[in-house]
Design a protein around this motif. Structure first.
Motif, PDB file in Angstrom:
ATOM      1  N   UNK A  35       9.215  -8.569  17.179  1.00  0.00           N
ATOM      2  CA  UNK A  35       9.267  -8.124  18.491  1.00  0.00           C
ATOM      3  C   UNK A  35      10.516  -8.719  18.899  1.00  0.00           C
ATOM      4  N   UNK A  36      11.024  -7.675  19.811  1.00  0.00           N
ATOM      5  CA  UNK A  36      12.464  -7.968  20.576  1.00  0.00           C
ATOM      6  C   UNK A  36      12.256  -7.529  22.050  1.00  0.00           C
ATOM      7  N   UNK A  93       9.816  -5.065  26.134  1.00  0.00           N
ATOM      8  CA  UNK A  93       9.398  -5.290  24.791  1.00  0.00           C
ATOM      9  C   UNK A  93       9.344  -4.340  23.651  1.00  0.00           C
ATOM     10  N   UNK A  94      10.006  -4.598  22.587  1.00  0.00           N
ATOM     11  CA  UNK A  94      10.114  -3.705  21.783  1.00  0.00           C
ATOM     12  C   UNK A  94       9.509  -4.226  20.204  1.00  0.00           C
ATOM     13  N   UNK A  95       8.782  -3.408  19.743  1.00  0.00           N
ATOM     14  CA  UNK A  95       8.281  -3.937  18.455  1.00  0.00           C
ATOM     15  C   UNK A  95       9.154  -3.263  17.122  1.00  0.00           C
ATOM     16  N   UNK A  96       9.252  -3.717  16.152  1.00  0.00           N
ATOM     17  CA  UNK A  96      10.143  -3.014  15.188  1.00  0.00           C
ATOM     18  C   UNK A  96       9.502  -3.535  13.700  1.00  0.00           C
ATOM     19  N   UNK A  97       9.868  -2.846  12.786  1.00  0.00           N
ATOM     20  CA  UNK A  97       9.644  -2.911  11.219  1.00  0.00           C
ATOM     21  C   UNK A  97      10.592  -2.689  10.396  1.00  0.00           C
ATOM     22  N   UNK A  98      10.325  -3.776   9.572  1.00  0.00           N
ATOM     23  CA  UNK A  98      11.438  -3.894   8.558  1.00  0.00           C
ATOM     24  C   UNK A  98      11.056  -3.093   7.410  1.00  0.00           C
TER      25      UNK A  98
END
Length: 123
Positions: A35-36, A93-98
């Protein structure tokens, strides 16, 4: 991986919110997630990260003791529980996947990003 963040809203200082990030696509359970957030006029900053199994988490110093990240691989969802919210937590708020299995506190460690959900904390 497509990511859909939800759960943002308006809350008073001291309140709580739980953000959710639902993933679709072929992979999720093998991916680290993060989360960013980005406040108006500021750069994006790291908030929290979790590895593929949920056994290891990272939190930014500014949210330690107040926020927690978790995931449910069966539901293909990652969560950000936010407690004792402060006006300075106001941001998108942003979610992100590696692409890999570990979480990271660097945005460059993520290949997929959701659209963001707005959190506004009033004083």
């Amino acid at each position: 991986v497509q990511l859909q963040a939800s759960g943002g809203g308006l809350v008073q200082a001291g309140g709580s919110l739980r953000l959710s990030c639902a993933a679709s696509g072929r992979r999720f359970s093998n991916n680290g997630m993060g989360w960013f957030r980005q406040a108006p006029g500021k750069d994006r900053e790291f908030v929290a990260a979790i590895n593929w199994s949920g056994s290891h988490t990272l939190l930014a110093d500014s949210v330690k003791g107040r926020f927690a990240i978790s995931r449910d691989n069966a539901k293909r969802t990652v969560y950000l529980q936010m407690n004792v919210l402060k006006p300075e937590d106001t941001a998108v708020y942003f979610c992100a996947a590696s692409r890999g299995s570990a979480g990271s506190n660097e945005g460059s460690g993520y290949n997929y990003w959701g659209q963001g959900t707005l959190v506004t904390v009033s004083s």
